[in-house]
Motif scaffolding. Structure first.
Motif, PDB file in Angstrom:
ATOM      1  N   LEU A 278       0.837  -1.195   0.000  1.00 10.60           N
ATOM      2  CA  LEU A 278       0.000   0.000   0.000  1.00 10.60           C
ATOM      3  C   LEU A 278       0.874   1.249   0.000  1.00 10.60           C
ATOM      4  O   LEU A 278       2.011   1.227   0.461  1.00 10.60           O
ATOM      5  CB  LEU A 278      -0.936  -0.017   1.207  1.00 10.60           C
ATOM      6  CG  LEU A 278      -1.994  -1.128   1.151  1.00 10.60           C
ATOM      7  CD1 LEU A 278      -2.778  -1.184   2.456  1.00 10.60           C
ATOM      8  CD2 LEU A 278      -2.952  -0.923  -0.030  1.00 10.60           C
ATOM      9  N   LYS A 279       0.323   2.325  -0.534  1.00 11.11           N
ATOM     10  CA  LYS A 279       1.011   3.610  -0.569  1.00 11.11           C
ATOM     11  C   LYS A 279       0.009   4.695  -0.228  1.00 11.11           C
ATOM     12  O   LYS A 279      -1.198   4.462  -0.240  1.00 11.11           O
ATOM     13  CB  LYS A 279       1.633   3.865  -1.937  1.00 11.11           C
ATOM     14  CG  LYS A 279       0.627   4.039  -3.085  1.00 11.11           C
ATOM     15  CD  LYS A 279       1.354   4.253  -4.405  1.00 11.11           C
ATOM     16  CE  LYS A 279       0.367   4.438  -5.550  1.00 11.11           C
ATOM     17  NZ  LYS A 279      -0.384   5.698  -5.525  1.00 11.11           N
ATOM     18  N   SER A 280       0.519   5.890   0.070  1.00  9.84           N
ATOM     19  CA  SER A 280      -0.392   6.977   0.433  1.00  9.84           C
ATOM     20  C   SER A 280      -0.190   8.224  -0.422  1.00  9.84           C
ATOM     21  O   SER A 280      -0.891   9.213  -0.228  1.00  9.84           O
ATOM     22  CB  SER A 280      -0.224   7.324   1.916  1.00  9.84           C
ATOM     23  OG  SER A 280       1.121   7.656   2.193  1.00  9.84           O
ATOM     24  N   ARG A 281       0.772   8.169  -1.347  1.00  8.82           N
ATOM     25  CA  ARG A 281       0.990   9.294  -2.260  1.00  8.82           C
ATOM     26  C   ARG A 281       1.138   8.747  -3.680  1.00  8.82           C
ATOM     27  O   ARG A 281       1.039   7.546  -3.893  1.00  8.82           O
ATOM     28  CB  ARG A 281       2.236  10.097  -1.856  1.00  8.82           C
ATOM     29  CG  ARG A 281       2.135  10.752  -0.482  1.00  8.82           C
ATOM     30  CD  ARG A 281       1.139  11.883  -0.399  1.00  8.82           C
ATOM     31  NE  ARG A 281       1.571  13.043  -1.149  1.00  8.82           N
ATOM     32  CZ  ARG A 281       0.752  14.050  -1.475  1.00  8.82           C
ATOM     33  NH1 ARG A 281      -0.519  14.036  -1.108  1.00  8.82           N
ATOM     34  NH2 ARG A 281       1.189  15.078  -2.165  1.00  8.82           N
TER      35      ARG A 281
END
Lengths: 192, 192, 192, 192
Positions: free
Chosen positions: B97-100
């Motif tokens: 998962l990533k957030s950017r």
């Protein structure tokens, strides 16, 4: 508590040896940007906004920024000398070296911007479609507000330059002001 | 010693709620890419190339990838369900998962690629002009060889998609093969 | 605007297969910390403080946290099962995987802490002189306030554990409270 | 292809203003390490091993390394001048600035070490229990082999210094040779 500076001017890779494929075209496109960059720097210095040079080190890891400027003056074409004459950093400017395209990648830039409490970057330099562009996208990913100064950047061709400016405006909604516009802008109340 | 895998397939942000400005346009552009992505995944799995999903977490930090897929299936339009049906990761795929935007920014991806001894990334997913594009540039800065699969990506408009493909080809010299071309390619000797 | 959470509880590497030199000693030292960790987690959950598990992935890159817990339950000694029974993360806890000692190194932790507006970390888990310690130092370098819970950590020997606690107190001036002390502490006004 | 250098000597924070709590004690402990550091540097230079200075910038972001050395010479006690006289970096040494404890944190060091193909670091400087120690742990997390030179480091007290050396040896299995031992060591065949 120190009053946060809100903006910083980031001058990317203006010291260059142009010794690579397409370097001659880039040098030619870059020449008219030199006086624009000088104007821009003057303007931001005058407003007390930090001016930060981030420049490739050309794998000359033993040099500081002045060594890199001296190298490009020596090794590059006339334009390299003109850039060194017009744009050599002053004692009041911050000077960081980098070894890849983005000014954020494995440099002190993120630490500096936190220290200075910067929230918005004004970007100029070259190449408009390479190091400036990658730095602009990286700044966006890191959460900074970004402007790219459309007539203080240069790419190998004008078509490439136009393409990245269109991308920044259309996909990212970034402002791409001209130098004239920035320099004549009346400072917003309490900005710096 | 384990034989290094040379390539990895990176599938970016195919699970999406499309709840943002321009989301409807993106969903529409994305639909035809879904079977292409399924084909691509099948092909690389069959060759033993690692398939790595990197997906935005929509600020749902309490979820793992399956929670995020469940969320987008629930919250998004029909296309979200179609993507979940066709592309839900299998037990053999890696899920990060990533957030950017960039899959490299504050994720486990750099550690994973080192662990897998990957040197070349094949990128697909969406948005072609946002997360896929930023990831492609970041991969290039990190020193990876990169290909972007031109008909397994989607942007809000075809003009935006074309623009980034032109940039990748012209400025960075990247290959932008189609799925057909990749799938029918005879494996090079000793490649994987 | 969401009210910032000031603290987070970081539970490091409590799911372990103990399959390494010195693993038996560590398992033995760890057993009494299990109920302490459960108490600590209960306390912070009750105060609405985010509980964040960060755990080694044992190079099982295809697993999420629950897969890693299942693996250690299967592969480890009795203590691994006891830890899985007492400490398996709930739906409300954040779960991040890591592949090296520090929970900050190439993980989503820095992004998560920014998102949660955390300024202070309470650390517990194992090994006290390895992953917990390295994470504590890294958190300090990143600018976080840090506490290490002295009786909710474990190292291979008590001498090693004592040594790192002395270092944290003497060199870094960190607080190293016991569980009892934290749990009975009257919450400061407006803290969470 | 350039023959990889296997080792690098990392000299940490030897230019210091000692203007902080405990600074006087640290300056006193540091004095005897100065000639040891000079010897060490001479030895590694002579073997063609890269010598890399990494030093705090004391928040003087407008300075390069020589500006920082000049500042500490001016602002610090006698020991600062002695260090500047004995240890000022030469043109052949690499000079990097940092703003936090670890030499790896937000600096060019990781990029430099990759460029130089370094796999093993020899660490010296101060404070032994702060910046040298944090750098040693960070180097270990990044996957480097590390040695800390036990009589070319200094902490505020000898007890603190001993404690970190014990930790490095016992928990991490690191070598902590003395200068004498390193300098007299017969170079291994083909090492550099």
């Amino acid at each position: 508590m120190v009053q946060p500076h809100r903006q910083a001017l980031l001058i990317v890779d203006v010291f260059n040896d142009f010794r690579f494929e397409g370097g001659t075209g880039l040098a030619e496109q870059f020449r008219p940007a030199i006086p624009q960059l000088a104007l821009l720097r003057e303007h931001f210095r005058g407003r007390g906004v930090p001016v930060v040079y981030v420049n490739d080190n050309f794998d000359r890891w033993h040099e500081d920024m002045h060594g890199v400027v001296a190298y490009t003056r020596e090794a590059g074409p006339d334009v390299s000398r003109e850039a060194a004459d017009a744009l050599t950093p002053g004692r009041e400017d911050v000077r960081l070296l980098k070894s890849r395209h983005s000014a954020f990648y494995r440099t002190q830039l993120p630490a500096l911007l936190e220290h200075l409490r910067v929230g918005e970057l004004v970007l100029a330099g070259m190449a408009g479609d390479a190091c400036v562009f990658t730095t602009a996208l990286d700044a966006h990913v890191h959460g900074y507000k970004v402007q790219v100064v459309r007539d203080a950047i240069a790419s190998q061709t004008q078509a490439r330059n136009r393409r990245v400016l269109e991308h920044l405006r259309e996909t990212l909604g970034m402002a791409t002001p001209g130098v004239e516009e920035l320099v004549s802008r009346i400072p917003r109340e309490g900005r710096c």
